[in-house]
Design a protein around this motif. Structure first.
Motif, mmCIF file in Angstrom:
data_model
loop_
_atom_site.group_PDB
_atom_site.id
_atom_site.type_symbol
_atom_site.label_atom_id
_atom_site.label_comp_id
_atom_site.label_asym_id
_atom_site.label_seq_id
_atom_site.Cartn_x
_atom_site.Cartn_y
_atom_site.Cartn_z
ATOM 1 N N ALA A 170 0.859 -1.123 -0.001
ATOM 2 C CA ALA A 170 -0.062 0.003 0.064
ATOM 3 C C ALA A 170 0.855 1.191 0.142
ATOM 4 N N TRP A 171 2.074 1.167 0.842
ATOM 5 C CA TRP A 171 2.790 2.495 0.763
ATOM 6 C C TRP A 171 3.407 2.643 -0.521
ATOM 7 N N PHE A 172 3.827 1.802 -1.385
ATOM 8 C CA PHE A 172 4.438 1.881 -2.715
ATOM 9 C C PHE A 172 3.234 2.576 -3.524
ATOM 10 N N ALA A 173 1.923 1.894 -3.550
ATOM 11 C CA ALA A 173 1.005 2.372 -4.380
ATOM 12 C C ALA A 173 0.709 3.748 -3.917
ATOM 13 N N THR A 174 0.393 3.971 -2.593
ATOM 14 C CA THR A 174 0.290 5.332 -2.366
ATOM 15 C C THR A 174 1.141 6.393 -2.866
ATOM 16 N N ALA A 177 -9.057 5.048 -6.741
ATOM 17 C CA ALA A 177 -10.525 6.166 -6.387
ATOM 18 C C ALA A 177 -9.870 7.108 -5.304
ATOM 19 N N GLN A 178 -9.293 6.927 -4.244
ATOM 20 C CA GLN A 178 -8.844 7.624 -3.242
ATOM 21 C C GLN A 178 -8.049 8.811 -3.869
ATOM 22 N N SER A 179 -6.986 8.478 -4.847
ATOM 23 C CA SER A 179 -6.106 9.300 -5.084
ATOM 24 C C SER A 179 -6.943 10.179 -6.267
ATOM 25 N N GLU A 180 -7.879 9.650 -6.948
ATOM 26 C CA GLU A 180 -8.477 10.592 -7.753
ATOM 27 C C GLU A 180 -9.549 11.719 -7.133
ATOM 28 N N ALA A 181 -10.149 11.154 -6.010
ATOM 29 C CA ALA A 181 -10.801 12.091 -5.180
ATOM 30 C C ALA A 181 -9.981 13.276 -4.503
ATOM 31 N N ALA A 182 -8.690 12.835 -4.230
ATOM 32 C CA ALA A 182 -7.773 13.792 -3.444
ATOM 33 C C ALA A 182 -7.416 15.024 -4.587
ATOM 34 N N ALA A 183 -7.180 14.097 -5.918
ATOM 35 C CA ALA A 183 -6.920 15.505 -7.130
ATOM 36 C C ALA A 183 -8.070 16.288 -7.379
ATOM 37 N N PRO A 237 -4.497 -1.440 -5.902
ATOM 38 C CA PRO A 237 -6.116 -1.668 -5.852
ATOM 39 C C PRO A 237 -7.050 -0.327 -6.138
ATOM 40 N N ALA A 238 -8.160 -0.791 -6.776
ATOM 41 C CA ALA A 238 -9.150 -0.064 -7.298
ATOM 42 C C ALA A 238 -9.401 1.237 -6.235
ATOM 43 N N TRP A 239 -9.824 0.790 -5.040
ATOM 44 C CA TRP A 239 -10.020 1.796 -3.829
ATOM 45 C C TRP A 239 -8.961 2.645 -3.671
ATOM 46 N N LEU A 240 -7.883 2.574 -3.857
ATOM 47 C CA LEU A 240 -6.755 3.533 -3.730
ATOM 48 C C LEU A 240 -6.513 4.240 -4.833
#
Length: 138
Positions: free
Chosen positions: A2-6, A131-137, A126-129
């Motif tokens: 998760a950290w790397f993907a984040t 989506a979280q990135s897109e929401a933050a942007a 993961p798709a949920w991550l």
């Protein structure tokens, strides 16, 4: 993972308690090698052997190595969760004596290998991550 993907998605890395916790981080390839050696080493029968590097590595150090791979990485210091251990590292004397072996992949090399793999395998994020990135942007 998760950290790397984040970090790859440009989201900040959260450092609980400033990232001062210590862990003994060993690459999965080294674990596999140690397991095979333990299966065939005559002295390993009925032995309990710690598999590790014997090197304490702070979570902050890992975060900094990830940031070297993803220069846009930001850190957010968050409170230490209750019960999160400060950590430790393995005693590897028996591993070296019984298996005649020690790990060969450093944490720095492991981080570089994983980020290279993630670049070749973006679908692993993961798709949920995403989506979280897109929401933050937005």
């Amino acid at each position: 993972m998760a950290w790397f993907a984040t970090a790859a998605l440009g989201l900040p890395l959260h450092l609980n308690g400033g990232g001062h916790q210590i862990r003994d981080l060993i690459h999965v390839n080294d674990i596999a090698t140690a397991t095979v050696r333990a299966l065939i080493a005559p002295r390993a029968h009925n032995e309990t052997i710690n598999i590790g590097t014997g090197t304490p590595t702070s979570i902050r150090t890992v975060a900094e190595l990830v940031a070297e791979q993803y220069p846009q990485t930001r850190f957010v210091e968050t409170p230490m969760p209750p019960g999160d251990p400060l950590g430790g590292y393995a005693t590897t004397h028996r591993m070296k004596a019984v298996l005649g072996w020690r790990p060969t992949i450093t944490v720095k090399d492991g981080v570089a290998r994983y980020t290279a793999w993630l670049a070749k395998t973006p679908q692993a994020i993961p798709a949920w991550l995403r989506a979280q990135s897109e929401a933050a942007a937005a």
